[in-house]
Design a protein around this motif. Structure first.
Motif, PDB file in Angstrom:
ATOM      1  N   GLY A  33      -8.529  49.551 -69.198  1.00 38.60           N
ATOM      2  CA  GLY A  33      -7.562  49.631 -70.283  1.00 38.60           C
ATOM      3  C   GLY A  33      -7.006  48.290 -70.715  1.00 38.60           C
ATOM      4  O   GLY A  33      -7.314  47.239 -70.151  1.00 38.60           O
ATOM      5  N   TYR A  34      -6.161  48.381 -71.742  1.00 37.03           N
ATOM      6  CA  TYR A  34      -5.576  47.193 -72.342  1.00 37.03           C
ATOM      7  C   TYR A  34      -4.064  47.332 -72.435  1.00 37.03           C
ATOM      8  O   TYR A  34      -3.540  48.426 -72.665  1.00 37.03           O
ATOM      9  N   ALA A  35      -3.359  46.224 -72.276  1.00 29.93           N
ATOM     10  CA  ALA A  35      -1.903  46.208 -72.431  1.00 29.93           C
ATOM     11  C   ALA A  35      -1.569  46.446 -73.898  1.00 29.93           C
ATOM     12  O   ALA A  35      -2.213  45.878 -74.780  1.00 29.93           O
ATOM     13  N   LYS A  36      -0.593  47.301 -74.150  1.00 31.43           N
ATOM     14  CA  LYS A  36      -0.164  47.598 -75.520  1.00 31.43           C
ATOM     15  C   LYS A  36       1.280  47.145 -75.692  1.00 31.43           C
ATOM     16  O   LYS A  36       2.144  47.474 -74.901  1.00 31.43           O
ATOM     17  N   TYR A  37       1.513  46.370 -76.747  1.00 30.62           N
ATOM     18  CA  TYR A  37       2.833  45.820 -77.001  1.00 30.62           C
ATOM     19  C   TYR A  37       3.493  46.504 -78.197  1.00 30.62           C
ATOM     20  O   TYR A  37       2.825  47.055 -79.067  1.00 30.62           O
ATOM     21  N   SER A  38       4.807  46.417 -78.248  1.00 36.33           N
ATOM     22  CA  SER A  38       5.550  47.033 -79.344  1.00 36.33           C
ATOM     23  C   SER A  38       5.640  46.113 -80.562  1.00 36.33           C
ATOM     24  O   SER A  38       6.018  46.552 -81.636  1.00 36.33           O
ATOM     25  N   SER A  39       5.274  44.835 -80.407  1.00 36.23           N
ATOM     26  CA  SER A  39       5.283  43.892 -81.533  1.00 36.23           C
ATOM     27  C   SER A  39       4.265  42.790 -81.270  1.00 36.23           C
ATOM     28  O   SER A  39       3.901  42.519 -80.124  1.00 36.23           O
ATOM     29  N   TRP A  40       3.835  42.146 -82.347  1.00 32.65           N
ATOM     30  CA  TRP A  40       2.950  40.988 -82.199  1.00 32.65           C
ATOM     31  C   TRP A  40       3.652  39.874 -81.426  1.00 32.65           C
ATOM     32  O   TRP A  40       3.038  39.183 -80.622  1.00 32.65           O
ATOM     33  N   GLU A  41       4.947  39.715 -81.662  1.00 33.98           N
ATOM     34  CA  GLU A  41       5.695  38.658 -80.973  1.00 33.98           C
ATOM     35  C   GLU A  41       5.651  38.851 -79.466  1.00 33.98           C
ATOM     36  O   GLU A  41       5.449  37.892 -78.712  1.00 33.98           O
ATOM     37  N   GLN A  42       5.828  40.078 -79.008  1.00 31.65           N
ATOM     38  CA  GLN A  42       5.774  40.352 -77.573  1.00 31.65           C
ATOM     39  C   GLN A  42       4.366  40.099 -77.029  1.00 31.65           C
ATOM     40  O   GLN A  42       4.200  39.496 -75.969  1.00 31.65           O
ATOM     41  N   GLY A  43       3.366  40.530 -77.768  1.00 33.16           N
ATOM     42  CA  GLY A  43       1.985  40.293 -77.348  1.00 33.16           C
ATOM     43  C   GLY A  43       1.655  38.810 -77.283  1.00 33.16           C
ATOM     44  O   GLY A  43       1.010  38.342 -76.342  1.00 33.16           O
ATOM     45  N   PHE A  44       2.103  38.036 -78.288  1.00 30.17           N
ATOM     46  CA  PHE A  44       1.878  36.592 -78.277  1.00 30.17           C
ATOM     47  C   PHE A  44       2.599  35.942 -77.099  1.00 30.17           C
ATOM     48  O   PHE A  44       2.040  35.084 -76.408  1.00 30.17           O
ATOM     49  N   HIS A  45       3.832  36.328 -76.873  1.00 27.33           N
ATOM     50  CA  HIS A  45       4.617  35.758 -75.776  1.00 27.33           C
ATOM     51  C   HIS A  45       3.882  35.919 -74.453  1.00 27.33           C
ATOM     52  O   HIS A  45       3.733  34.956 -73.691  1.00 27.33           O
ATOM     53  N   ASP A  46       3.434  37.126 -74.163  1.00 26.53           N
ATOM     54  CA  ASP A  46       2.766  37.360 -72.879  1.00 26.53           C
ATOM     55  C   ASP A  46       1.435  36.625 -72.791  1.00 26.53           C
ATOM     56  O   ASP A  46       1.078  36.105 -71.734  1.00 26.53           O
ATOM     57  N   TRP A  47       0.699  36.548 -73.898  1.00 23.47           N
ATOM     58  CA  TRP A  47      -0.575  35.843 -73.869  1.00 23.47           C
ATOM     59  C   TRP A  47      -0.368  34.344 -73.644  1.00 23.47           C
ATOM     60  O   TRP A  47      -1.043  33.727 -72.830  1.00 23.47           O
ATOM     61  N   TYR A  48       0.593  33.757 -74.366  1.00 27.56           N
ATOM     62  CA  TYR A  48       0.874  32.329 -74.179  1.00 27.56           C
ATOM     63  C   TYR A  48       1.373  32.037 -72.763  1.00 27.56           C
ATOM     64  O   TYR A  48       1.011  31.010 -72.173  1.00 27.56           O
ATOM     65  N   ALA A  49       2.177  32.924 -72.210  1.00 26.90           N
ATOM     66  CA  ALA A  49       2.640  32.748 -70.819  1.00 26.90           C
ATOM     67  C   ALA A  49       1.456  32.786 -69.863  1.00 26.90           C
ATOM     68  O   ALA A  49       1.364  31.971 -68.937  1.00 26.90           O
ATOM     69  N   LEU A  50       0.535  33.719 -70.080  1.00 30.23           N
ATOM     70  CA  LEU A  50      -0.666  33.801 -69.241  1.00 30.23           C
ATOM     71  C   LEU A  50      -1.472  32.515 -69.336  1.00 30.23           C
ATOM     72  O   LEU A  50      -1.851  31.932 -68.315  1.00 30.23           O
ATOM     73  N   ILE A  51      -1.734  32.064 -70.556  1.00 27.05           N
ATOM     74  CA  ILE A  51      -2.535  30.847 -70.736  1.00 27.05           C
ATOM     75  C   ILE A  51      -1.859  29.652 -70.067  1.00 27.05           C
ATOM     76  O   ILE A  51      -2.509  28.873 -69.362  1.00 27.05           O
ATOM     77  N   HIS A  52      -0.568  29.514 -70.259  1.00 24.77           N
ATOM     78  CA  HIS A  52       0.140  28.381 -69.655  1.00 24.77           C
ATOM     79  C   HIS A  52       0.148  28.469 -68.130  1.00 24.77           C
ATOM     80  O   HIS A  52      -0.211  27.518 -67.433  1.00 24.77           O
ATOM     81  N   ASN A  53       0.563  29.604 -67.611  1.00 18.64           N
ATOM     82  CA  ASN A  53       0.771  29.725 -66.158  1.00 18.64           C
ATOM     83  C   ASN A  53      -0.515  29.836 -65.352  1.00 18.64           C
ATOM     84  O   ASN A  53      -0.582  29.325 -64.237  1.00 18.64           O
ATOM     85  N   TYR A  54      -1.511  30.482 -65.912  1.00 19.87           N
ATOM     86  CA  TYR A  54      -2.723  30.722 -65.119  1.00 19.87           C
ATOM     87  C   TYR A  54      -3.841  29.727 -65.409  1.00 19.87           C
ATOM     88  O   TYR A  54      -4.707  29.520 -64.583  1.00 19.87           O
ATOM     89  N   TYR A  55      -3.830  29.113 -66.553  1.00 17.77           N
ATOM     90  CA  TYR A  55      -4.914  28.204 -66.912  1.00 17.77           C
ATOM     91  C   TYR A  55      -4.444  26.757 -67.035  1.00 17.77           C
ATOM     92  O   TYR A  55      -4.898  25.901 -66.290  1.00 17.77           O
ATOM     93  N   VAL A  56      -3.551  26.475 -67.964  1.00 18.16           N
ATOM     94  CA  VAL A  56      -3.105  25.105 -68.190  1.00 18.16           C
ATOM     95  C   VAL A  56      -2.478  24.518 -66.928  1.00 18.16           C
ATOM     96  O   VAL A  56      -2.788  23.382 -66.556  1.00 18.16           O
TER      97      VAL A  56
END
Length: 99
Positions: A33-56
């Protein structure tokens, strides 16, 4: 593309994040399955946090380094897929929108 079709259109998730604790999940029959967000802003926030914390934060700072870890399947980590991601980013940086 860019959230207008496919999974992101439903989930409001820039990176098609998989389900994880604390978010609503959809399409669980499709490989977890896939995570479902209530807004694009929430989805962007979590994706950017993932990229920063787990990759960068681990030194993975280029598309060539991130994609094999982020999307490790043979279809995603090949040179053609990586080049297509780079093209999309270059197009966006140039101020154009791909359709």
């Amino acid at each position: 593309m860019f959230g207008t079709i496919g999974e992101a259109h439903v989930t409001l998730s820039l990176g098609n994040l998989r389900c994880y604790k604390g978010v609503a999940c959809v399409d669980q029959e499709r490989g977890g399955g896939y995570a479902k967000y209530s807004s694009w802003e929430q989805g962007f926030h979590d994706w950017y946090a993932l990229i920063h914390n787990y990759y960068v934060a681990r030194g993975l700072t280029t598309i060539d380094k991130v994609i094999p870890v982020y999307a490790p399947t043979p279809n995603n980590a090949d040179a053609g897929y990586i080049q297509s991601i780079k093209h999309i980013i270059d197009t966006w940086h140039a101020g154009s929108i791909m359709k």
